[in-house]
Design a protein around this motif. Structure first.
Motif, PDB file in Angstrom:
ATOM      1  N   PRO A  73     -13.771   3.960   3.535  1.00  0.00           N
ATOM      2  CA  PRO A  73     -12.665   3.035   2.899  1.00  0.00           C
ATOM      3  C   PRO A  73     -11.681   2.192   3.648  1.00  0.00           C
ATOM      4  N   LEU A  74     -11.478   1.116   3.424  1.00  0.00           N
ATOM      5  CA  LEU A  74     -10.435   0.158   4.194  1.00  0.00           C
ATOM      6  C   LEU A  74      -9.162   0.397   3.385  1.00  0.00           C
ATOM      7  N   LEU A  75      -8.003   0.638   4.009  1.00  0.00           N
ATOM      8  CA  LEU A  75      -6.797   0.461   3.224  1.00  0.00           C
ATOM      9  C   LEU A  75      -5.984  -0.462   4.161  1.00  0.00           C
ATOM     10  N   PRO A  76      -5.887  -1.803   3.630  1.00  0.00           N
ATOM     11  CA  PRO A  76      -4.981  -2.751   4.490  1.00  0.00           C
ATOM     12  C   PRO A  76      -3.710  -2.467   4.045  1.00  0.00           C
ATOM     13  N   ASN A  77      -2.713  -2.779   5.145  1.00  0.00           N
ATOM     14  CA  ASN A  77      -1.421  -2.658   4.892  1.00  0.00           C
ATOM     15  C   ASN A  77      -0.462  -3.843   5.102  1.00  0.00           C
ATOM     16  N   THR A  78       0.753  -3.702   4.755  1.00  0.00           N
ATOM     17  CA  THR A  78       1.566  -5.025   4.931  1.00  0.00           C
ATOM     18  C   THR A  78       2.656  -4.592   6.328  1.00  0.00           C
ATOM     19  N   ALA A  79       1.988  -4.089   7.307  1.00  0.00           N
ATOM     20  CA  ALA A  79       2.937  -3.770   8.265  1.00  0.00           C
ATOM     21  C   ALA A  79       3.532  -4.917   8.942  1.00  0.00           C
ATOM     22  N   GLY A  80       4.988  -4.656   9.264  1.00  0.00           N
ATOM     23  CA  GLY A  80       5.691  -6.014   9.864  1.00  0.00           C
ATOM     24  C   GLY A  80       6.440  -6.815   8.970  1.00  0.00           C
ATOM     25  N   CYS A  81       6.136  -6.764   7.673  1.00  0.00           N
ATOM     26  CA  CYS A  81       6.871  -7.416   6.576  1.00  0.00           C
ATOM     27  C   CYS A  81       8.272  -7.011   6.347  1.00  0.00           C
ATOM     28  N   HIS A  82       9.089  -8.056   6.485  1.00  0.00           N
ATOM     29  CA  HIS A  82      10.569  -7.790   6.135  1.00  0.00           C
ATOM     30  C   HIS A  82      10.957  -8.278   5.060  1.00  0.00           C
ATOM     31  N   SER A  83      10.110  -9.095   3.929  1.00  0.00           N
ATOM     32  CA  SER A  83      10.766  -9.700   2.684  1.00  0.00           C
ATOM     33  C   SER A  83       9.657  -9.396   1.635  1.00  0.00           C
ATOM     34  N   VAL A  84      10.221  -9.509   0.267  1.00  0.00           N
ATOM     35  CA  VAL A  84       9.117  -9.266  -0.652  1.00  0.00           C
ATOM     36  C   VAL A  84       8.208 -10.310  -0.593  1.00  0.00           C
ATOM     37  N   GLN A  85       8.570 -11.611  -0.419  1.00  0.00           N
ATOM     38  CA  GLN A  85       7.557 -12.633  -0.486  1.00  0.00           C
ATOM     39  C   GLN A  85       6.459 -12.513   0.661  1.00  0.00           C
ATOM     40  N   GLU A  86       7.006 -12.243   1.885  1.00  0.00           N
ATOM     41  CA  GLU A  86       6.235 -11.875   3.082  1.00  0.00           C
ATOM     42  C   GLU A  86       5.113 -10.806   2.612  1.00  0.00           C
ATOM     43  N   VAL A  87       5.495  -9.885   1.942  1.00  0.00           N
ATOM     44  CA  VAL A  87       4.683  -8.834   1.406  1.00  0.00           C
ATOM     45  C   VAL A  87       3.685  -9.354   0.678  1.00  0.00           C
ATOM     46  N   LEU A  88       4.084 -10.095  -0.513  1.00  0.00           N
ATOM     47  CA  LEU A  88       3.077 -10.476  -1.507  1.00  0.00           C
ATOM     48  C   LEU A  88       2.236 -11.597  -0.776  1.00  0.00           C
ATOM     49  N   THR A  89       2.591 -12.064   0.178  1.00  0.00           N
ATOM     50  CA  THR A  89       1.674 -13.378   0.751  1.00  0.00           C
ATOM     51  C   THR A  89       0.635 -12.415   1.622  1.00  0.00           C
ATOM     52  N   THR A  90       1.034 -11.404   2.403  1.00  0.00           N
ATOM     53  CA  THR A  90      -0.016 -10.598   3.060  1.00  0.00           C
ATOM     54  C   THR A  90      -1.036  -9.965   2.440  1.00  0.00           C
ATOM     55  N   ALA A  91      -0.413  -9.429   1.200  1.00  0.00           N
ATOM     56  CA  ALA A  91      -1.282  -8.663   0.585  1.00  0.00           C
ATOM     57  C   ALA A  91      -2.448  -9.369  -0.159  1.00  0.00           C
ATOM     58  N   GLU A  92      -2.236 -10.307  -0.581  1.00  0.00           N
ATOM     59  CA  GLU A  92      -2.947 -11.472  -1.140  1.00  0.00           C
ATOM     60  C   GLU A  92      -4.132 -11.850  -0.283  1.00  0.00           C
ATOM     61  N   MET A  93      -3.688 -12.104   1.141  1.00  0.00           N
ATOM     62  CA  MET A  93      -4.694 -12.493   2.012  1.00  0.00           C
ATOM     63  C   MET A  93      -5.250 -11.394   2.567  1.00  0.00           C
ATOM     64  N   VAL A  97      -9.575 -11.205   2.587  1.00  0.00           N
ATOM     65  CA  VAL A  97     -10.304 -10.832   3.958  1.00  0.00           C
ATOM     66  C   VAL A  97     -11.022  -9.598   3.735  1.00  0.00           C
ATOM     67  N   PHE A  98     -10.481  -8.479   3.165  1.00  0.00           N
ATOM     68  CA  PHE A  98     -11.134  -7.235   3.122  1.00  0.00           C
ATOM     69  C   PHE A  98     -11.835  -6.965   1.798  1.00  0.00           C
ATOM     70  N   GLU A  99     -11.684  -7.785   1.049  1.00  0.00           N
ATOM     71  CA  GLU A  99     -12.637  -7.531  -0.378  1.00  0.00           C
ATOM     72  C   GLU A  99     -12.091  -5.934  -1.120  1.00  0.00           C
ATOM     73  N   THR A 100     -10.728  -5.992  -1.093  1.00  0.00           N
ATOM     74  CA  THR A 100     -10.345  -4.515  -1.811  1.00  0.00           C
ATOM     75  C   THR A 100      -8.909  -4.758  -2.518  1.00  0.00           C
ATOM     76  N   ASP A 101      -8.924  -4.109  -3.484  1.00  0.00           N
ATOM     77  CA  ASP A 101      -7.499  -4.072  -4.290  1.00  0.00           C
ATOM     78  C   ASP A 101      -6.491  -3.087  -3.411  1.00  0.00           C
ATOM     79  N   TRP A 102      -7.028  -2.319  -2.728  1.00  0.00           N
ATOM     80  CA  TRP A 102      -6.127  -1.201  -2.139  1.00  0.00           C
ATOM     81  C   TRP A 102      -5.072  -1.739  -1.150  1.00  0.00           C
ATOM     82  N   ILE A 103      -3.890  -1.281  -1.385  1.00  0.00           N
ATOM     83  CA  ILE A 103      -2.723  -1.823  -0.319  1.00  0.00           C
ATOM     84  C   ILE A 103      -1.908  -0.938  -0.114  1.00  0.00           C
ATOM     85  N   LYS A 104      -1.565  -0.579   1.260  1.00  0.00           N
ATOM     86  CA  LYS A 104      -0.568   0.261   1.724  1.00  0.00           C
ATOM     87  C   LYS A 104       0.744  -0.521   1.857  1.00  0.00           C
TER      88      LYS A 104
END
Length: 272
Positions: A73-93, A97-104
């Motif tokens: 199982p894959l666990l995408p992460n939001t590594a390198g993000c420095h703002s809340v909006q950046e996190v939200l955008t990265t998580a949605e992408m 891409v990975f077709e999973t609701d899991w996010i670190k």
């Protein structure tokens, strides 16, 4: 002794095959990463959306294609993000891409220590949970922040042992153990700062539910061998926790019981 029947890691109601989560960055080669996954058998592997699609030596197999071969199982992460909006955008992408609701969830507040931004972290977690993500937030051992993340809807926490990539082990044992004691029913996975298998074994003996490793494995002289060693250490630490360690004492106590006088005293008296 604690019951160890079906003792598996459970996150958001899902069971995982291992209590080791493995990062996929900074390995010498894709082949080395693959060997590490194979010998470790992690419950999940983390992936960063921003990672380039690397290829192996013959250029035919890319990074994500290689991961699919192991069916972990894959666990995408939001590594390198420095703002809340950046996190939200990265998580949605990442979800697309990975077709999973899991996010670190990683939201860095300081570039020197890579310490999470506690205020933005809670805000981002709340919005991600509302958006349907299963959020695993990377945080410090701060109990109050941990509680706020749980209030935001997170069902597990990933506190650090030490700053990312330092290999220092547990720099604040008291704080980490307080977190464990005060949140007894919350899955806690120690993420960041572990350097050698004994560090992982120690936190598992304390009752933590798993560990996430990356640099300690990828930067070892032999990553696959180190991955295997960590897997064994996590298993040993968990078994020790389930066995119920003896209470620590301040003074010595003989392990061999004695009754009455030593036998040679009896003999001496008899001969006299």
């Amino acid at each position: 002794m604690k019951d160890n029947m079906e003792d598996t890691l459970v996150l958001y109601g899902e069971r995982f095959a291992s209590r080791v989560l493995l990062g996929t960055a900074r390995y010498p080669s894709l082949a080395t990463l693959g060997e590490s996954i194979e010998v470790c058998g992690p419950g999940m592997v983390t992936v960063a959306l921003r990672r380039q699609m690397a290829a192996d030596a013959d250029g035919t197999v890319g990074f994500f294609e290689m991961l699919k071969q192991y069916a972990v199982p894959l666990l995408p992460n939001t590594a390198g993000c420095h703002s809340v909006q950046e996190v939200l955008t990265t998580a949605e992408m990442a979800r697309e891409v990975f077709e999973t609701d899991w996010i670190k969830l990683e939201l860095i507040g300081d570039d020197y220590t890579l310490q999470p931004d506690p205020i933005g972290l809670v805000d981002a977690a709340s919005q991600l949970v509302r958006a349907g993500f299963k959020v695993l937030p990377y945080c410090t051992e701060d109990l109050v922040v941990g509680r706020r993340l749980l209030d935001a809807g997170c069902q597990a926490l990933m506190p650090w042992g030490a700053p990312i990539g330092t290999g220092k082990g547990i720099v604040n044992p008291y704080g980490l153990r307080v977190l464990r004691d005060r949140l007894p029913d919350v899955p806690l996975i120690v993420d960041a700062g572990l350097g050698v298998p004994s560090h992982a074994c120690q936190v598992m003996e304390w009752g933590f539910d798993g560990v996430l490793l990356n640099t300690a494995v990828s930067q070892a002289a032999s990553p696959a061998r180190m991955a295997h060693a960590f897997a064994q250490a996590v298993e040993a630490g968990r078994a020790a926790y389930l066995a119920g360690p003896m209470a620590e004492r301040e003074s010595a106590q003989a392990s061999t019981p004695t009754v009455g006088m030593p036998f040679w005293h009896h003999e001496a008296g008899h001969l006299a």
